[in-house]
Every structure is written in structure tokens, then in C-alpha cells.
Design an enzyme around this catalytic site. Structure first.
Site, PDB file in Angstrom:
ATOM      1  N   SER A  61     102.349  58.580  63.255  1.00 22.09           N
ATOM      2  CA  SER A  61     103.167  59.326  62.288  1.00 22.09           C
ATOM      3  C   SER A  61     104.464  59.885  62.850  1.00 22.09           C
ATOM      4  O   SER A  61     105.284  60.390  62.081  1.00 22.09           O
ATOM      5  CB  SER A  61     102.347  60.461  61.674  1.00 22.09           C
TER       6      SER A  61
ATOM      7  N   LYS B  22     107.470  58.517  61.234  1.00 21.15           N
ATOM      8  CA  LYS B  22     107.930  59.002  59.922  1.00 21.15           C
ATOM      9  C   LYS B  22     109.261  59.759  60.022  1.00 21.15           C
ATOM     10  O   LYS B  22     109.999  59.851  59.044  1.00 21.15           O
ATOM     11  CB  LYS B  22     106.848  59.887  59.298  1.00 21.15           C
TER      12      LYS B  22
ATOM     13  N   TYR C   8     104.343  49.775  56.529  1.00 20.82           N
ATOM     14  CA  TYR C   8     103.910  51.110  56.985  1.00 20.82           C
ATOM     15  C   TYR C   8     102.963  51.012  58.190  1.00 20.82           C
ATOM     16  O   TYR C   8     103.141  51.708  59.191  1.00 20.82           O
ATOM     17  CB  TYR C   8     103.245  51.856  55.812  1.00 20.82           C
TER      18      TYR C   8
ATOM     19  N   TYR D  94     101.269  68.734  59.328  1.00 23.27           N
ATOM     20  CA  TYR D  94     100.326  68.821  58.197  1.00 23.27           C
ATOM     21  C   TYR D  94      99.833  70.252  58.046  1.00 23.27           C
ATOM     22  O   TYR D  94     100.638  71.183  58.120  1.00 23.27           O
ATOM     23  CB  TYR D  94      99.151  67.830  58.382  1.00 23.27           C
TER      24      TYR D  94
ATOM     25  N   VAL E 177      98.685  60.479  65.058  1.00 20.25           N
ATOM     26  CA  VAL E 177      97.282  60.418  65.482  1.00 20.25           C
ATOM     27  C   VAL E 177      97.076  59.612  66.763  1.00 20.25           C
ATOM     28  O   VAL E 177      95.967  59.575  67.295  1.00 20.25           O
ATOM     29  CB  VAL E 177      96.314  59.889  64.392  1.00 20.25           C
TER      30      VAL E 177
HETATM   31  N1  GLN Z   1      98.790  55.273  60.598  1.00 25.36           N
HETATM   32  C1  GLN Z   1      98.151  56.535  60.421  1.00 25.36           C
HETATM   33  C2  GLN Z   1      97.578  56.645  59.022  1.00 25.36           C
HETATM   34  O1  GLN Z   1      98.208  56.233  58.113  1.00 25.36           O
HETATM   35  C3  GLN Z   1      99.136  57.628  60.669  1.00 25.36           C
HETATM   36  C4  GLN Z   1      98.539  59.005  60.489  1.00 25.36           C
HETATM   37  C5  GLN Z   1      99.032  60.007  61.482  1.00 25.36           C
HETATM   38  O2  GLN Z   1      99.535  59.683  62.531  1.00 25.36           O
HETATM   39  N2  GLN Z   1      98.805  61.253  61.183  1.00 25.36           N
HETATM   40  O3  GLN Z   1      96.494  57.135  58.827  1.00 25.36           O
END
Ligand code: GLN
Length: 309
Positions: free
Chosen positions: A64, A67, A191, A243, A261
Site C-alpha cells: 500500500s 498508493k 492494482y 488506516y 502490509v
Molecule cells: N495489496 C494489499 C491488499 O490489497 C495492500 C494492502 C496494504 O498494504 N494495506 O490487500
């Protein structure tokens, strides 16, 4: 830089001894295989000096953290029109939560939760083939990192493509409200691949430099975005980048930050430095546990929290 060097080395030594490492992400099978003991940190100051320690040159899945870069790219394409598709408020729920989407008619709360990031990727994809859109994202990140060797870990992408059922649900739900323009499987394909980009702490800290210096890369003096846009991306990172752990991150670290993650965190000390840490064990909100602990120690020792010493 001397002081920063010392603090960075101290922190890496301390993190090596910690036994509380969090849990690696298991829901993406390929990520469950990473070494839970890895820890890396890289700090790049305004003059381009790099202080790095631990596994700072080992690439990990940025997940993420990507993003931040897709949001920057999408704002460049769509400008403020992007905010028709996605909100700018913290969600107060998990990164892969679906509950708010029903109340808010398919408009995700912010561009950093999964639903919001999928909507942003959909915007980048419009008018292109998935391969072109992905190429654009990868080229942009290579440009920011000033490193052509950044690549996508295909095994991680394939692993998530096989198991990313929640994201499929989020995307279909948004599609039903007309929030996504492209076929769901194409948007998700891009994505999953953007999340599977692998970078080291050093590369990630390089790529974040424009956010620390009013939209400019101070080494090349290239403008990436206008100062106002850099400021706003930082604001979103501060309020939404972790988050439901964003409040805690602001409280403890006091810097705009974006987690993934894979265990990476990109943090921005405005005017001072771009910082990347990586440690794959996660806390309950899905943010790197030791990454946060390390950043808390760093900002405390250097007096870098934007809220004061
Ligand atoms: N690719 C992961 C997902 O979509 C990214 C989530 C994350 O890094 N928080 O679940």
C-alpha cells in the site's frame, strides 16, 4: 548528518534485539514467506545525504505504500476532479473494510484504504491498456527513485491475484455504483501489480523526497508536483496513511506516513528528510510494528515530529 547517522545505527541495533515483531501478513500467501526478522531503515536529508542501517538495501513488497505514488499520478491526470470519486476523510476502519461503502454510495472514504486506491488505479487505467497503465506507474516510481532497477515481484502479484477475494468484492461493489469505469478484473490486475512492486528502504526513501521538499527533488531540482499538492498529499498521509492506526501513528511518530502490509512505511519530515523503514511483522491494524517503533524513536531523538519536540 553525523547525528542522523548515529541515531539510525542505534535504532537498527535496538530493533535487532526486540522480540516483539508483530505478525507477517498471511492473507497473501507469498508475503507469509518473508523473513520476520528483517529490519531496514534509510533516511535521506535535504542535501541528499543518506543514513541507512540494517537490511536497507533488501527489496520488499511495497504494497500500500504504492498508493502514495498512484495518488500523485492520478492527481496529475485528473486534478481535483479526482475528489468526485474518492473522499479525503479517515475511515476509522480496516484497510480492506467494505461497511462504509454501502452507506456512502460506493465512494471510498480516502485514497489510501483499498477501495479508494482501487478507484484511483481505475482512473489511471482509463483510456489505456492495463499493461500501459502499469508501465506508467512503474516508470513514475523509477523516475522518483532515480533508479531503473525497480521491478514488480510477479510471484507476489500472482499470489494476490489468486487470493484477493476481498478486493474483488470491493471493486465489484464500487462498480455497481458506477464508481469504476473499467472492467473490474482489469483494474484489479493493475492494482495487484502496483502493490507487488519491490523496493528497498533506500529506493523508497529516494522516491519520497519530493514530498519532503515542497514537490521538488532537491538533488535534481526537478519539480514533481506543485508545493500545494505535496502539502495536501502529506496531509492525507497523516490523517489516513495508517488506516485505523493513523491517530496512533500521529500521536507516537508525528509525521505523515504511509504503510503497506509488506511491512514498509514511508514517512516524511517536511523540509528535513524522507524516511523509509521496513520490517514485515504487522500490528492489529496491519501496519509494521517495528517500523512504527523505529520511527517513534527517530522522531523523538531528532525532534522531528511536526507537532513539536
Ligand atoms: N495489496 C494489499 C491488499 O490489497 C495492500 C494492502 C496494504 O498494504 N494495506 O490487500
Amino acid at each position: 548528518m553525523h547525528n542522523i547517522d548515529l541515531v539510525v545505527r542505534e535504532i537498527a541495533d535496538e530493533m535487532r534485539l526486540r522480540t516483539d515483531r508483530g505478525e507477517v501478513a498471511h492473507y497473501i500467501p507469498e508475503l507469509a514467506r518473508v523473513d520476520p526478522n528483517a529490519f531496514g531503515i534509510a533516511v535521506i536529508d535535504a542535501d541528499g545525504n543518506i543514513a541507512a542501517a540494517g537490511d536497507s538495501d533488501t527489496p520488499f513488497s511495497i504494497q500500500s505504500v504504492s498508493k502514495v505514488f498512484t495518488l500523485t499520478l492520478a492527481l496529475g491526470k485528473a486534478g481535483d476532479w479526482l475528489w468526485q470519486r474518492v473522499g479525503r476523510e479517515p475511515s476509522g476502519s480496516a484497510f480492506n473494510s467494505i461497511v462504509q461503502l454501502e452507506y456512502e454510495k460506493g465512494i471510498p472514504r480516502n485514497p489510501f484504504i483499498n477501495a479508494g486506491a482501487i478507484a484511483v488505479t481505475d482512473l489511471i487505467l482509463s483510456g489505456h491498456q492495463p499493461r500501459e497503465a502499469l508501465g506508467e506507474i512503474l516508470r513514475f516510481i523509477r523516475f522518483l527513485a532515480d533508479d531503473q532497477s525497480v521491478t514488480i515481484d510477479e510471484a507476489v502479484a500472482a499470489s494476490e491475484q489468486r487470493t484477493g477475494f476481498r478486493n474483488v468484492a470491493l471493486a465489484n461493489y464500487m462498480k455497481s455504483f458506477g464508481v469504476l469505469e473499467n472492467p473490474v478484473d482489469l483494474t484489479l490486475g493493475v492494482y495487484f501489480h502496483q502493490c507487488a512492486i519491490a523496493m528497498s528502504c533506500r529506493q523508497l526513501a529516494m522516491a519520497g523526497r519530493f514530498l519532503a521538499h515542497n514537490g521538488r527533488n532537491p538533488s535534481t531540482d526537478m519539480s514533481v508536483v506543485q508545493p500545494e499538492r505535496a502539502r495536501r498529499i502529506n496531509a492525507l498521509m497523516m490523517t489516513c496513511g495508517h488506516y485505523d492506526g493513523s491517530g496512533e501513528f500521529a500521536y507516537r511518530v508525528g509525521l505523515p506516513g504511509k504503510s503497506g502490509v509488506g511491512g514498509g512505511i514511508l514517512a516524511i519530515a517536511p523540509g528535513k528528510a524522507s524516511i523509509a523503514v521496513g520490517s514485515p511483522g504487522l500490528d492489529a491494524a496491519g501496519n509494521s510494528h517495528l517500523g512504527r517503533v523505529a520511527l517513534e524513536a527517530l522522531t523523538k531523538r531528532l525532534g522531528w515530529s511536526i507537532f513539536g519536540v
